[in-house]
Design an enzyme around this catalytic site. Structure first.
Site, PDB file in Angstrom:
ATOM      1  N   CYS A 151      79.391  25.961 -37.358  1.00  0.00           N
ATOM      2  CA  CYS A 151      78.109  25.370 -36.953  1.00  0.00           C
ATOM      3  C   CYS A 151      78.236  23.856 -36.814  1.00  0.00           C
ATOM      4  CB  CYS A 151      77.037  25.696 -37.993  1.00  0.00           C
ATOM      5  SG  CYS A 151      76.863  27.465 -38.315  1.00  0.00           S
ATOM      6  N   ARG A 171      79.967  23.771 -31.153  1.00  0.00           N
ATOM      7  CA  ARG A 171      80.313  24.400 -32.423  1.00  0.00           C
ATOM      8  C   ARG A 171      79.410  25.583 -32.748  1.00  0.00           C
ATOM      9  NH1 ARG A 171      83.689  21.089 -35.538  1.00  0.00           N
ATOM     10  NH2 ARG A 171      83.199  22.369 -37.335  1.00  0.00           N
ATOM     11  N   TRP A 221      76.063  29.022 -35.369  1.00  0.00           N
ATOM     12  CA  TRP A 221      76.851  30.177 -34.938  1.00  0.00           C
ATOM     13  C   TRP A 221      76.648  31.227 -36.024  1.00  0.00           C
ATOM     14  CZ3 TRP A 221      80.934  33.334 -36.384  1.00  0.00           C
ATOM     15  CH2 TRP A 221      81.548  34.060 -35.353  1.00  0.00           C
ATOM     16  N   ASN A 264      77.046  25.073 -43.015  1.00  0.00           N
ATOM     17  CA  ASN A 264      78.149  25.671 -42.258  1.00  0.00           C
ATOM     18  C   ASN A 264      79.031  26.398 -43.257  1.00  0.00           C
ATOM     19  OD1 ASN A 264      80.204  26.323 -40.494  1.00  0.00           O
ATOM     20  ND2 ASN A 264      81.057  24.248 -40.414  1.00  0.00           N
ATOM     21  N   GLY A 265      79.431  27.625 -42.923  1.00  0.00           N
ATOM     22  CA  GLY A 265      80.296  28.380 -43.814  1.00  0.00           C
ATOM     23  C   GLY A 265      79.635  29.644 -44.312  1.00  0.00           C
ATOM     24  N   GLU A 291      98.453  33.952 -23.137  1.00  0.00           N
ATOM     25  CA  GLU A 291      97.437  32.902 -23.073  1.00  0.00           C
ATOM     26  C   GLU A 291      96.555  33.064 -21.838  1.00  0.00           C
ATOM     27  OE1 GLU A 291      95.223  29.401 -23.853  1.00  0.00           O
ATOM     28  OE2 GLU A 291      96.279  30.879 -25.070  1.00  0.00           O
ATOM     29  N   LYS A 348      92.460  33.600 -21.990  1.00  0.00           N
ATOM     30  CA  LYS A 348      91.490  32.762 -21.292  1.00  0.00           C
ATOM     31  C   LYS A 348      90.506  33.616 -20.489  1.00  0.00           C
ATOM     32  CE  LYS A 348      92.380  28.806 -22.745  1.00  0.00           C
ATOM     33  NZ  LYS A 348      92.609  29.485 -24.031  1.00  0.00           N
ATOM     34  N   GLU A 393      88.074  35.327 -22.907  1.00  0.00           N
ATOM     35  CA  GLU A 393      87.115  34.377 -23.466  1.00  0.00           C
ATOM     36  C   GLU A 393      86.035  33.994 -22.467  1.00  0.00           C
ATOM     37  OE1 GLU A 393      89.579  31.602 -26.600  1.00  0.00           O
ATOM     38  OE2 GLU A 393      89.984  31.318 -24.474  1.00  0.00           O
ATOM     39  N   HIS A 444     107.832  50.883 -20.766  1.00  0.00           N
ATOM     40  CA  HIS A 444     107.634  51.521 -22.071  1.00  0.00           C
ATOM     41  C   HIS A 444     106.156  51.837 -22.318  1.00  0.00           C
ATOM     42  CE1 HIS A 444     111.802  50.972 -23.389  1.00  0.00           C
ATOM     43  NE2 HIS A 444     111.739  49.799 -22.764  1.00  0.00           N
ATOM     44  N   LYS A 468      83.778  26.746 -31.221  1.00  0.00           N
ATOM     45  CA  LYS A 468      85.012  25.988 -31.067  1.00  0.00           C
ATOM     46  C   LYS A 468      85.931  26.111 -32.276  1.00  0.00           C
ATOM     47  CE  LYS A 468      87.787  23.196 -28.952  1.00  0.00           C
ATOM     48  NZ  LYS A 468      88.544  23.711 -27.800  1.00  0.00           N
TER      49      LYS A 468
END
Length: 615
Positions: free
Chosen positions: A2, A27, A75, A101-102, A484, A488, A491, A507, A610
């Site tokens: 947050c 955030r 968040w 936050n947390g 990566e 992306k 996300e 395989h 983030k």
């Protein structure tokens, strides 16, 4: 995760706090809220959704003007993103306001105790219990900082707390355990925030807060103590970037700006790495050369995009130092009882320096006697402070949730760490190291050239906006690049995307190939490791024969791929180990453009924030 802002001074607290929240919305953007002390009381407003919802509410129902206040962008963890669960949370009397936050792990027990004592809690959050506990403690001691210390000693978990009380109108109090909180010091004013971006427009003087510390902000100064009330040691520092670095600079999205900033970020990360004697240096080193020479294993711990940087680091470390290297997801690391000891070097990679999974992995490694080297973009954050050595990436602020310039600079840092280990262990001669540094110094220009040729990639991305799946293939260092690229797209575009090692195609993954399925292939250079190149060209032929739409990333001059590429993306020729620095860029642009074409917010993708500051 947050965003938190606190202010005390002579300006309008509401204006300072809301401006800070705008800079911190990356955030958390499930909800937002503010509280202001004014006219002997406390006034608060909060709304679910993005910050614009709160701003609209404040326009329709203004809060009184005051010079002390706190704010929050959320968040969600405990409780959904609703008005009731948004911060700040107040006690029943409306005299205390808290943002957080947390995660408070023992909140259920504390909540039950409060209910037994007659408190009425109106949200589903773990945060609200703190407001009620602070009210109880303040009623006995009439000192908000002391009340915070008493409450914190009862809390379990990782948390940042910032609170105000109507009976102390010129005080903001914060507390920190395993979660980011930084102090800004101005002339006759002071700030608290999750990130310096919140107050960089007002001051560039900052103070690091350590573990288990409480800070009391007043206009005339800042007091920091431990949870036990004893004096605490703190470190002041100056922020080396300004407010304009956190603005969009004319771009529609922060992500576009940050992609464009990559040439400079790469160059800045390389600055000053060679000392006058011609040797490679790190930013902070508290590990002796003798200890580094005794290292018999390197373990890289990281999460998400940083984990992919670690996978590439493995190739460089083992090639240049001949030391075995393992790469671990930080979230799994300490739970599998890893084999560590005094001769193990753990490399912790984190953009924010506050990634909780990586921080806990770091602490576990140090408990086992291992040395830790941090690669980080945020000066003064927890992971660098708790490490034995640090290499800062100097990317500047990265606001978009999906990492771009942080990833490229992490790669540069990983190469520098590998070269440094080669230097102290004697596996690389000085002229060899300087030759690689010269190659790295050319990468900035190579990335610039890639960015100048991206319009066909954007057009391709727009044409694929209706697709449901994209696959990515790579070999050697191209495999982490494929991972990566897939991340992306997940996300940002919210679509199914997978990255595979191309050698694993037969395989199992080849069963996924169907008519017109887009498959992005990262092709290694035909120079040097030509066997790998020939094999991946065969892979391209195999998937194309089964109907795949091949999107090939290959270096300039590679003509062998031309007959098999439905879409060809050229990148400058680079040494094999360094190719990810140029091959990743088109994948960033591709994901950003495709997501935009699908109508998504690329800076604030759904369900993501983030910095992951909780486990």
């Amino acid at each position: 995760m947050c965003g938190i802002v606190g202010y005390v001074g002579s300006q309008s607290a509401l204006e300072v706090v809301t401006a800070g929240l705008k800079r911190l919305e990356y955030r958390g953007y499930d909800s937002a809220g503010v509280a202001v002390l004014a006219d002997g009381g406390l006034a608060a407003a909060k709304k679910a959704g993005k910050l614009v919802n709160l701003e609209k509410d404040l326009t329709e129902r203004p809060l009184p003007t005051g010079t002390t206040g706190i704010g929050h962008t959320r968040w969600a963890t405990h409780g959904g993103p609703t008005d009731a669960n948004a911060h700040p949370h107040l006690d029943n009397a409306g005299r205390v306001a808290v943002v957080h936050n947390g995660i408070i792990e023992n909140f259920a027990l504390l909540r039950a105790e409060l209910a037994e004592r007659g408190h009425t809690l109106e949200s589903e959050t773990d945060t609200e219990v703190v407001a009620h506990l602070l009210a109880e403690e303040f009623s006995s001691c009439a000192d908000l900082a002391e009340a915070m210390r008493l409450v914190c000693r009862r809390l379990e978990g990782a948390f940042t707390l910032v609170a105000v009380h109507a009976d102390e109108p010129d005080v903001v109090v914060g507390a920190r355990r395993n979660s980011p909180l930084v102090v800004g010091v101005g002339e006759g004013e002071a700030f608290l925030a999750s990130d310096v971006a919140a107050f960089i427009a007002h001051t560039r003087s900052a103070i690091e807060l350590g573990q288990d510390q409480v800070v009391e902000l007043r206009r005339d100064g800042v007091t920091v103590t431990g949870f036990d009330g004893g004096p605490a040691d703190v470190r002041s520092y100056r922020i080396d970037w300004d407010a304009s670095a956190a603005e969009k600079g004319g771009y529609d999205y922060f992500m576009l700006k940050e992609i464009a900033e990559q040439p400079k970020a790469v160059a800045d990360t390389l600055l000053g790495r060679i000392d006058p004697a011609g040797s490679l240096t790190l930013d902070e080193l508290r590990i002796s050369v003798a200890d580094l020479r005794e290292v018999d294993k390197v373990v890289v711990v990281a999460c998400g995009t940083a984990f992919h940087a670690g996978l590439i680091a493995k190739y460089a470390i083992e090639h240049w130092t001949r030391i075995p290297c393992e790469v671990e997801l930080a979230s799994e690391f300490r739970y599998r009882d890893p084999i560590l000891g005094p001769r193990s070097l753990v490399v912790a990679i984190s953009q924010s320096g506050e990634t909780m999974d990586t921080l806990m992995a770091l602490r576990h490694a140090r408990e086992q006697g291992s040395k830790v080297l941090a690669i980080c973009n945020t000066n003064g954050s927890t992971i660098p402070r708790e490490s034995d050595a640090v290499l800062y990436t100097h990317a500047g602020p990265e606001v978009a949730v999906a990492s771009t310039k942080a990833f490229l600079t992490q790669l540069v840092a990983c190469y520098l760490v590998a070269l440094y280990l080669g230097q102290v262990r004697g596996t690389k001669w000085g002229d060899e190291i300087r030759a690689v540094i010269r190659d790295l110094s050319h990468i900035s220009g190579a990335v610039e050239r890639v960015l100048e040729t991206m319009e066909p990639v954007r057009e391709l991305a727009r044409s694929l906006a209706a697709k449901n799946t994209v696959l990515f293939l790579g070999r050697h260092v191209g495999h982490p690049v494929a991972l990566e690229g897939a991340l992306k797209l997940k996300e940002l575009a919210y679509m199914h995307a997978e990255g595979f090692a191309a050698g694993e195609l037969k395989h199992g993954p080849i069963a996924l190939i169907e008519e017109d399925l887009p498959v992005v292939v990262v092709v290694p250079s035909p120079r040097g490791r030509s066997v790998l190149h020939d094999k991946i060209v065969s892979n391209i032929q195999e998937i194309r024969a089964r109907g795949a739409r091949t999107i090939v990333i290959a270096e300039e001059g590679d003509e062998a791929v031309v007959p098999y590429a439905d879409h060809l993306i050229r990148v400058p020729a680079t040494p094999t180990l360094l190719q990810p620095l140029v091959a990743t860029v088109p994948l960033q642009v591709f994901a950003c453009e495709l997501a935009t074409a699908r109508g998504n917010d690329v800076d604030q993708p759904r369900n993501l924030a983030k910095s992951v500051t909780v486990e």
